[in-house]
Motif scaffolding. Structure first.
Motif, PDB file in Angstrom:
ATOM      1  N   VAL A  38       0.250   3.680   6.563  1.00  0.00           N
ATOM      2  CA  VAL A  38       0.863   4.151   5.326  1.00  0.00           C
ATOM      3  C   VAL A  38       1.121   5.656   5.367  1.00  0.00           C
ATOM      4  CG1 VAL A  38       0.497   4.497   2.849  1.00  0.00           C
ATOM      5  CG2 VAL A  38      -0.051   2.283   3.907  1.00  0.00           C
ATOM      6  N   PHE A  39       0.104   6.444   5.639  1.00  0.00           N
ATOM      7  CA  PHE A  39       0.259   7.896   5.602  1.00  0.00           C
ATOM      8  C   PHE A  39       1.072   8.412   6.794  1.00  0.00           C
ATOM      9  CE2 PHE A  39      -3.515   7.077   3.021  1.00  0.00           C
ATOM     10  CZ  PHE A  39      -3.173   7.773   1.864  1.00  0.00           C
ATOM     11  N   VAL A  42       0.836   4.205  -2.985  1.00  0.00           N
ATOM     12  CA  VAL A  42       0.579   5.620  -2.710  1.00  0.00           C
ATOM     13  C   VAL A  42       1.774   6.481  -3.104  1.00  0.00           C
ATOM     14  CG1 VAL A  42       0.145   7.311  -0.897  1.00  0.00           C
ATOM     15  CG2 VAL A  42      -1.080   5.138  -0.872  1.00  0.00           C
ATOM     16  N   GLY A  86       0.824  -1.208   0.000  1.00  0.00           N
ATOM     17  CA  GLY A  86       0.000   0.000   0.000  1.00  0.00           C
ATOM     18  C   GLY A  86       0.853   1.251   0.000  1.00  0.00           C
ATOM     19  N   LEU A  87       1.929   1.234   0.781  1.00  0.00           N
ATOM     20  CA  LEU A  87       2.842   2.380   0.823  1.00  0.00           C
ATOM     21  C   LEU A  87       3.464   2.620  -0.550  1.00  0.00           C
ATOM     22  CD1 LEU A  87       4.430   4.467   2.573  1.00  0.00           C
ATOM     23  CD2 LEU A  87       6.156   2.691   2.891  1.00  0.00           C
ATOM     24  N   ALA A 134       2.037   9.195  -6.388  1.00  0.00           N
ATOM     25  CA  ALA A 134       2.339  10.602  -6.115  1.00  0.00           C
ATOM     26  C   ALA A 134       3.666  11.020  -6.745  1.00  0.00           C
ATOM     27  CB  ALA A 134       2.368  10.850  -4.610  1.00  0.00           C
ATOM     28  N   TRP A 147      10.435  10.829   1.121  1.00  0.00           N
ATOM     29  CA  TRP A 147       9.811   9.560   1.517  1.00  0.00           C
ATOM     30  C   TRP A 147      10.790   8.385   1.483  1.00  0.00           C
ATOM     31  CZ3 TRP A 147       4.970  10.489  -2.044  1.00  0.00           C
ATOM     32  CH2 TRP A 147       4.137  11.440  -1.437  1.00  0.00           C
TER      33      TRP A 147
END
Length: 328
Positions: free
Chosen positions: A228-229, A191, A187-188, A195, A214
């Motif tokens: 994740v966020f 995302v 998932g990371l 982006a 990141w």
């Protein structure tokens, strides 16, 4: 590696450290970072040298103090120590790093190499079965490669952190972490990849900046059990103030990748292919493509763990104690 100072003579500048691995390491005053002297009984973080001596020694803070509470670390980011710690982590956990990478990255890479070669051969000979079979093999290989790459990240982080804290990690323990954090890491990656991809399309500078900001989000996710966020935000906070250093590390990695890629291309020419439109050498690709992917995956995963550890050291205190119990 962490340990405790046994002796240090100011007059001679020589001392000894009892490592948490049970080994005694000698050191000199020139190996100290951020200090010219050190006291007996002081806890330290260091890089074990091949000659049994401690290098890049940092005095640890008495206790962990979160940055949000006004605490601060040494403030020193050592570029060389990140690189040294990366390859020491790989050396100390070679069986896990290369065994897992061969299984999770090498095998899928062989499948993609075989599929790609079958597709090109079938297209050249107008053979539909070969083209279809090549496409299927290639796509299956890509899927397995993505799954393996994310599992490998968790496994190498587990092994590297264990080594930093003087603990031996078994293959089974590392594999369990890889399975546990596969979906969050996937998932990371989705995302961050979307982006960053848009940022590169719009303008290259924002894309590079996001890659730097990141860069340790995967390590933060695994080590601190964040979402994740939250992991993306954590990485942003940790890299703040050290992004030029992180950029320098990424440049070195890219240059090394280019060198390896160029060497592989040269070998391809020597075995009958060409840089542009030569026929593929299947035997060559089945060996070199997995090998390159195995090496790059191991170095990248260990490098992220080492970079994360260094940033925590610089911002929040050397060898922060709570890292030791993360996987306990």
């Amino acid at each position: 590696m962490r340990g405790e100072v046994l002796t240090f003579e100011v007059a001679t500048g020589e001392g000894a450290i009892a490592g948490d691995d049970g080994v005694r390491y000698g050191f000199a005053a020139s190996d100290l970072r951020g200090a010219t002297s050190i006291e007996r009984g002081q806890r330290v973080d260091f890089v074990p040298g091949a000659d049994g001596r401690a290098q890049d020694i940092i005095a640890m803070r008495p206790a962990y103090v979160p940055a949000s509470s006004g605490g601060a670390g040494s403030g020193q980011f050592d570029f060389g120590r990140v690189i040294s710690r990366t390859f020491n982590a790989i050396k100390q956990n070679a069986a896990i790093c290369f065994g897992a990478s061969a299984l999770l990255v090498g095998v899928p890479s062989m499948l993609t190499a075989f599929g790609g070669a079958s597709f090109m051969t079938g297209a050249a000979e107008s053979s539909s079965p070969s083209v279809v079979g090549g496409v299927v093999a290639y796509l299956v290989g890509i899927v397995l490669y993505l799954i393996g790459a994310f599992m490998l990240q968790g496994m190498v982080v587990k092994a590297a952190v264990g080594g930093f804290n003087g603990k031996r990690v078994t293959f089974g323990e590392a594999f369990g972490v890889g399975v546990q954090y596969f979906l969050p890491l996937l998932g990371l990656a989705i995302v961050a990849g979307i982006a960053t991809g848009f940022a590169y399309i719009l303008l290259i500078v924002p894309g590079v900046l996001l890659s730097i900001i990141w860069s340790v989000s995967a390590a933060a996710l695994v080590m601190e059990k964040r979402g994740v966020f939250e992991s993306l935000q954590r990485s942003r906070d940790l890299t703040r103030g050290y992004r030029w250093q992180v950029f320098g590390l990424l440049v070195i990695y890219v240059i090394l990748s280019w060198i390896v890629g160029g060497a592989i291309a040269g070998l391809g020419v020597a075995t009958g292919g060409s840089f542009t439109n030569g026929s593929p050498n299947l035997a060559f690709n089945l060996i070199t493509q997995p090998l390159v992917n195995i090496l790059s995956s191991v170095v990248a995963s260990a490098g992220v763990a080492s970079l994360y550890y260094e940033l925590r050291t610089a911002k929040e205190g050397a060898g922060v104690d709570n890292l030791a119990g993360i996987f306990d």
